[in-house]
Design an enzyme around this catalytic site. Structure first.
Site, PDB file in Angstrom:
ATOM      1  CG  ASP A   1      39.038  46.788 -13.479  1.00 31.49           C
ATOM      2  OD1 ASP A   1      39.081  45.848 -14.305  1.00 31.49           O
ATOM      3  OD2 ASP A   1      39.739  46.830 -12.462  1.00 31.49           O
TER       4      ASP A   1
ATOM      5  CG  ASP B   1      37.852  42.005 -15.986  1.00 33.64           C
ATOM      6  OD1 ASP B   1      38.246  40.866 -16.302  1.00 33.64           O
ATOM      7  OD2 ASP B   1      38.575  42.857 -15.455  1.00 33.64           O
TER       8      ASP B   1
ATOM      9  CG  ASP C   1      38.147  44.618 -19.298  1.00 29.20           C
ATOM     10  OD1 ASP C   1      38.379  43.450 -19.645  1.00 29.20           O
ATOM     11  OD2 ASP C   1      38.202  45.009 -18.119  1.00 29.20           O
TER      12      ASP C   1
END
Length: 1309
Positions: free
Chosen positions: A1010, A615, A1014
């Protein structure tokens, strides 16, 4: 209650083929939930193949289940009279054509239920023409557990009493051996004693998972006096074309508990259903109806159905654990070996092994109890809760909560959510890090009647529209705001229990730790296959030795003992423990680095990663982005950047020019909360609001006495919640004005939704009756919600400039609402608020890389591990960040796509246009993704430019990713997955789909993120690493407290070290067996054997410390480009292994041959019973093998490139030195040490022969070390090339699809 709506076409259960045909299996498969898993409680990660991808199924992806459901309905519910098209249409058309039930599903709720079925998007009424047909009774059923991604096959059985009697007799006659065999092989137990029985009359069930795990569970009966519908709730409704009672009164129900999940048998549907998503019919009436709480009768019924609200692990007693441990095959084998050694007069060795086994059992018992108690303490949470029951408030234990209970959330003593609940009144801030891995506090708002409707629409996974009202069990309450009653009195913040016990989100987390998904790691299967091969060699050696024993006239008893003794040598009892040494040490090292692992099996997998997807925001870049400045629309153009807010507003709160609108958007369009004087929320929102210098308040200004605001007070009374307010910094300059005149009230917020990529807020300007809408979001979506004439001329040019340079750009827009009031604001829909907006300008954020990002990406690239960025941000911003961190080369060609409508086509076809971001005219062929250089381009003749053209890169956006997946050939889609390095504007579902498709190409995929967006990708990846403060997160197998991607290097390094350690330990134990097997096989030829204390010395003083300490080597500080092998049967492993066996055999034969030529040679004593020990053959082989055990451990302790050099493993080095000194002492001092000589039964020898022993050991070590790393590998390579050439075999083809695709791609010309 879950209904059999869909069947998931995944991998079949291993035993399905033997039980029924494929059609029967499809007909019996039942999906345990109505919705596809989309992460733990968040509707943001639904697999795109179901939610947003309308394309053919690919290998490894979650396919559409619509046609499968049609087949299921046709076969299971007698709908074969319809063809496939009509059935599919029936599932989509309005339900007015569905025959009504002749009987009431809920006697006094008929009208309510019909309304629910009309309004909600649930499945059609399940039809059964005949419930009483005995020939149609179900005996087995396939169920897919979505939250565990697990398929199970349930089968009903009754015990054959005749066979049970025979079984008991045989158990007695076999002294319990048959009992042990059936205990270890439960399938044999079921096959012999079980008689297939319909569920309705079965006594017990067999449950088999897709991984081959098999278990037996007894059916239990719960007495229950109420209607059937109260057991299964409103989500299951059965209707019949015949005059059959579809909601009969039942006096009991049958259920089975499997992995702390309760399956209840439905007698009408003749199948087992989960009671996880039970629904109360009255919930559909709205929030006011559920606030009345529950009555005692309903509470008692629900306690019987759901049990206590308690995540209480069943910790076995010490006696049960002892029995389970002792009856394990490993310890039964130990007992067998000990008995054998005692009968063969090896008393001392047997006693020592017995003591070690007892200590091992007790230690294992202690550790197991300790672990389970720690897990129980972590998962079990009990507190006092105030609930509203029978019209009164009362305090109860949280374990007594049932679904539908209304409890007080604002109770000061309540700090952790005791169950999954729905917020009814008030609002709160919670920390959901244990759920999503994201430590940013989340605001929760009270539900509405629409929210109660949505509560019926979800099963298992909470959709995003409901998540803002949903409270997850185990999450921490940071702040709770009470509602306001009558505009001035504080009320009570209420929540309603929706799921309890193990059905909650925390229960899913605990189950995932207790029952992790098996890792199909080939190493473990290959290791046991190798043991079988070694066992075959043992049989061969036994046959050879037996012939010699017979020739020597050895007693049959001795021959039998020697044969069984060979088995204990070839299969070392310590082998299973040594296979996990590397993982144990790796998990311990990672824990010390702040990386926690809830699935240790994933450690070895992390050593094989091929690609890692990151990410961007908060992972590669800093979470809290700094604002560079703002750009406002001025005279139809975006003007110069403004780095302050002083010149944005004329201090007139009624101003609606673009600079003021931009300022008001920054001040109001966020989801911040004030907790203990500190602003909490998304870091980007915090930075944005701090830039304005405005003040944020959650005090209810309307509660102050103001007779001119009766309308607002009435509205607040209706909402029972005070809105937050923001005020400008110049409010103190207007001391003559009321404070409320200088405040903006945040009346209604439409939170950020990933697929919309924007959020908005309805704001009231001070005390004036003026309302407006402010929106911020991705610049790409603004044309769809803003007036075209509000965009400046240089909109796209300015956007491209800042995104090309790596800045994050947020667009702002506004709309004035005329003739508006508070009540209208609450009724306003999102699409109404976010339309006909006026574009105001851009907020420019700096994307600062974290300090460790570039170095980590560089090291991963150097290690030939592919790095990919998967983000929701702008594609040009992602490309710039990718170049900064090293995912993309700084000067490489990068192509980005856009969808273009083909105006010349009558059908209006859409194509993808690939353009190079440098605007140099270069494009890609949309059918082959090969660059098409412009004929006018002359610079491409330069070799450097040609190299760039051959090594181009692709960045793609989520919308194009979906389009190509749905409309392009599989070959093109696969090439896209191989070439793309940047995946931008990816929704959570698209991130999940990306991981699944990379795995379909045989990539071993890692994902590091994080945030909540996700979760789906983290769980789908082979190795998911969540950056979070939580020690255990349901989001991923690994959780790192270090908020940077350096943890990925630690996980990979320790994974590789653990994998190499597992191979080394296995090879060491295999060679230990081979050394000892060779020794005893040679000695058996003369009816000799090693002595009692000689075996003891080898096993306790050499093998045990060597096996333990050789696994303590730490990982190497740098990643190698070559990954360690995970295939035990590869030539790279087997060639050195068999080469080592040849060396050790030759060394022992040489020693035996030489010792027999010595004049002082002591020959073995001829014995009909027992074996000769005190002779030169035994002594010489014992002494030389003592060095072999040590030296082979040194050779197999692999250092770089996967582990540190041997000398850095201090404990192992000390062990080696001590053993070499001790062994040398035995060789040199054996003659002078009478006690030692007698104890180890060492025969005397000459000094020259002792020197010969040292020489043989030294030569053996040199040849072994050279052969392991050089000679054996070189020899097998040459032999392979020669054999392939002779047989005309083609070059080796990789088993991994992505490698074959890369090799088959034609080079660019």
């Amino acid at each position: 209650m879950t209904s059999p709506k869909h069947v998931r076409p995944k991998r079949s259960v291993s035993s399905i083929g033997s039980r029924a045909s494929l059609n029967d299996y499809l007909a019996s498969s039942v999906m345990s939930h109505d919705s596809i898993f989309d992460g733990p409680g968040l509707g943001t990660s639904v697999p795109s193949s179901v939610s947003s991808f309308n394309r053919r199924s690919r290998y490894g992806s979650d396919a559409s289940v619509s046609q499968f459901s049609v087949d299921y309905l046709q076969s299971e519910y007698n709908m074969s009279r319809y063809d496939a098209e009509s059935v599919a249409a029936m599932s989509m058309e309005p339900r007015s054509h569905i025959p009504k039930s002749t009987g009431s599903a809920y006697s006094d709720e008929e009208e309510l239920t019909e309304m629910m079925m009309e309004e909600l998007n649930t499945h059609p009424v399940l039809l059964r023409e005949d419930y009483a047909d005995e020939n149609d009774k179900r005996t087995y059923q396939a169920v897919y557990l979505i939250d565990e991604d697990l398929e199970i096959m349930i089968a009903g059985f009754k015990t054959d009493k005749t066979r049970l009697y025979v079984y008991r007799v045989l158990c007695v006659l076999s002294f319990g051996l048959l009992y042990l065999l059936f205990r270890w092989m439960p399938r044999w137990y079921v096959k012999y004693l079980g008689k297939s029985e319909p569920f309705a009359s079965a006594d017990w069930l067999s449950v088999e998972t897709q991984w081959g795990e098999f278990s037996i569970h007894n059916l239990q009966t719960q007495f229950y006096e109420n209607s059937l519908s109260t057991v299964f709730g409103a989500s299951i409704r059965v209707s019949s074309l015949k005059d059959i009672d579809t909601d009969p009164f039942v006096d009991s129900f049958r259920y089975v508990s499997y992995r702390y999940t309760k399956f209840i048998y439905h007698p009408l549907l003749d199948c087992f259903l989960l009671q996880k998503d039970w629904k109360d019919p009255k919930w559909i009436r709205g929030t006011e109806n559920v606030k009345s709480g529950l009555e005692r009768e309903a509470i008692n019924d629900r306690l019987k159905v759901f049990g206590n609200n308690d995540i209480d692990l069943k910790v076995k007693s010490a006696g049960q654990l002892l029995v389970d441990e002792v009856l394990h095959p490993f310890y039964i084998f130990q007992v067998f070996s000990i008995v054998l050694w005692c009968m063969d007069s090896y008393y001392y060795y047997a006693v020592c092994i017995l003591l070690i086994s007892v200590i091992s059992v007790l230690n294992s018992l202690f550790e197991t109890q300790k672990t389970m108690k720690r897990m129980r303490e972590m998962s079990r949470f009990v507190c006092s809760v105030r609930v509203y029951r029978d019209g009164f408030w009362t305090s109860i234990s949280s374990t007594d909560l049932v679904v539908g209970d209304v409890f007080e959330l604002s109770d000061p003593e309540l700090t952790t959510l005791p169950c999954d609940a729905l917020l009814l009144t008030g609002d709160c801030v919670v920390n959901e890090s244990m759920l999503t891995g994201e430590s940013v506090p989340v605001s929760k708002l009270p539900t509405t009647d629409q929210g109660m409707h949505e509560l019926f629409n979800f099963n298992d996974s909470v959709p995003a529209s409901l998540a803002k009202h949903f409270l997850f069990c185990g999450t921490k309450l940071i702040q709770v705001r009470k509602p306001y009653v009558n505009g001035k009195e504080e009320g009570t913040s209420l929540a309603m229990a929706v799921r309890t016990g193990f059905n909650t989100t925390q229960g899913a987390l605990v189950r995932s730790m207790l029952f992790p998904k098996p890792v199909g790691f080939k190493f473990y299967k290959d290791s046991f296959r190798f043991i079988i091969v070694m066992f075959g060699f043992a049989l061969l050696g036994f046959v050879t030795s037996s012939v010699q024993f017979v020739r020597l006239g050895v007693h049959f008893r001795t021959i039998l003992f020697r044969a069984l003794d060979l088995v204990t040598i070839v299969v070392p009892p310590a082998l299973p423990a040594t296979l996990t040494i590397g993982i144990t040490f790796a998990v311990s090292r990672l824990r010390k680095k702040g990386i926690f692992c809830i699935s240790p099996q994933r450690v070895n997998v992390s050593g094989k990663l091929d690609v890692i997807s990151f990410d961007k925001t908060g992972t590669l870049t800093e979470d809290g982005l700094d604002i560079l400045g703002v750009l406002c629309v001025d005279d139809d153009k975006l003007g110069e950047m403004r780095t302050g807010v002083n010149d944005l507003c004329s201090k007139d709160l009624m101003s609606f020019d673009c600079p003021s609108g931009l300022l008001y958007t920054m001040a109001t369009c966020h989801m911040l909360r004030l907790v203990d004087g500190e602003l909490l929320g998304d870091p980007l929102d915090v930075k944005m609001f701090e830039f304005t210098n405005w003040a944020y308040s959650e005090e209810n200004s309307s509660s102050k006495k103001n007779n001119n605001r009766l309308e607002d007070t009435a509205a607040i009374r209706a909402q029972h919640l005070a809105p937050p307010t923001v005020s400008p910094p110049w409010a103190s300059d207007y001391s003559s004005m009321a404070e409320s005149d200088l405040e903006f009230g945040l009346i209604k917020t439409f939170e950020f939704v990933s697929n919309l990529r924007r959020m908005s807020v309805i704001v009231k300007h001070g005390s004036a009756k003026q309302f407006s809408v402010y929106v911020k979001g991705a610049p790409e979506i603004m044309p769809s919600v803003c007036k075209p004439d509000s965009f400046p001329e240089n909109y796209q040019e300015t956007l491209d400039y800042y995104t090309h340079n790596g800045f994050r750009v947020i667009a702002c827009a506004m709309k004035k609402l005329d003739n508006f009031n508070w009540a209208k604001a609450q009724k306003m829909k999102r699409d109404q608020a976010e339309s006909d907006l006026t574009f105001c300008g851009f907020i420019i954020f700096e994307n600062k890389l974290k300090s460790t990002t570039s170095g980590v990406i560089r090291e991963l690239n150097d290690a030939n591990i592919r790095t990919v960025m998967c983000t929701g941000d702008n594609v040009l911003t992602a490309i710039c960040v990718g170049r900064q961190c090293g995912i993309l080369p700084e000067d490489g060609l990068v192509f980005i796509p856009r969808l273009v409508e083909n105006a010349d086509s009558e059908e209006g076809d859409t194509t993808v246009l690939w353009e190079e971001i440098g605007q140099n005219g270069l494009t890609l062929d949309p059918k082959t993704l090969v660059p098409n250089p412009s004929p006018e381009e002359t610079t491409l003749s330069i070799p450097t430019e040609l190299h760039k053209l051959k090594n181009y890169h692709i960045a793609i956006t989520g919308d194009v990713f979906r389009w190509i997946a749905a409309n392009s050939p599989a070959e093109l889609f696969n090439k896209l997955l191989l070439k793309a390095q940047i995946f931008a504007r990816m929704s959570p579902s698209e991130k999940h789909e990306l991981v699944s498709n990379l795995q379909a190409l045989d990539y071993c995929v890692g994902f590091c993120g994080d945030g909540a967006n996700d979760v789906g990708a983290l769980k789908a990846a082979n190795v998911g690493i969540s950056l979070s403060e939580a020690e255990a997160s349901v989001a991923a197998p690994f959780t790192s407290k270090s908020f940077d991607i350096s943890c990925t290097l630690d996980v990979i390094k320790d994974g590789r070290a653990a994998l190499v350690t597992s191979f080394s330990c296995f090879q060491y134990m295999a060679l230990y067996s081979a050394i000892q097997f060779t020794t005893v096989s040679i000695l058996y030829m003369t009816n000799s054997n090693l002595g009692d204390f000689q075996f003891l010395y080898i096993d306790l003083f050499i093998i045990l410390p060597m096996a333990i300490f050789m696994g303590r080597s730490r990982p190497y500080h740098r990643l190698s480009r070559k990954r360690p092998t995970a295939n035990l049967v590869s030539k790279r492993i087997l060639a050195p292994l068999f080469g080592q066996i040849i060396l050790l055999v030759v060394a022992q034969l040489v020693v035996v041959h030489v010792v027999r030529q010595q004049p002082w040679y002591i020959p073995p004593e001829h014995m009909e019973e027992g074996s000769s020990i005190f002779n030169s053959d035994v002594t010489s082989l014992f002494l030389v093998t003592c060095f072999q055990y040590v030296f082979i451990g040194i050779v197999l302790t692999v250092g770089p490139p996967y582990r540190e050099r041997l000398f850095r493993n201090v404990s192992f080095v000390i062990t080696i030195l001590v053993l070499i000194v001790l062994n040398s002492w035995l060789v040199l001092g054996g003659d002078n040490q009478k006690i030692l000589t007698k104890l180890l039964q060492i025969s005397p020898s000459s000094l020259s022969f002792k020197r010969f022993i040292f020489a043989v050991a030294a030569v053996y070590y040199v040849l072994s070390a050279l052969g392991q790393d050089i000679f054996f590998v070189f020899l097998i390579k040459k032999a392979t090339v020669f054999v392939n050439k002779m047989l005309g075999r083609p070059a080796k083809v990789s088993k991994k699809l992505y490698k074959r695709l890369l090799r088959n791609q034609e080079p660019l010309k």
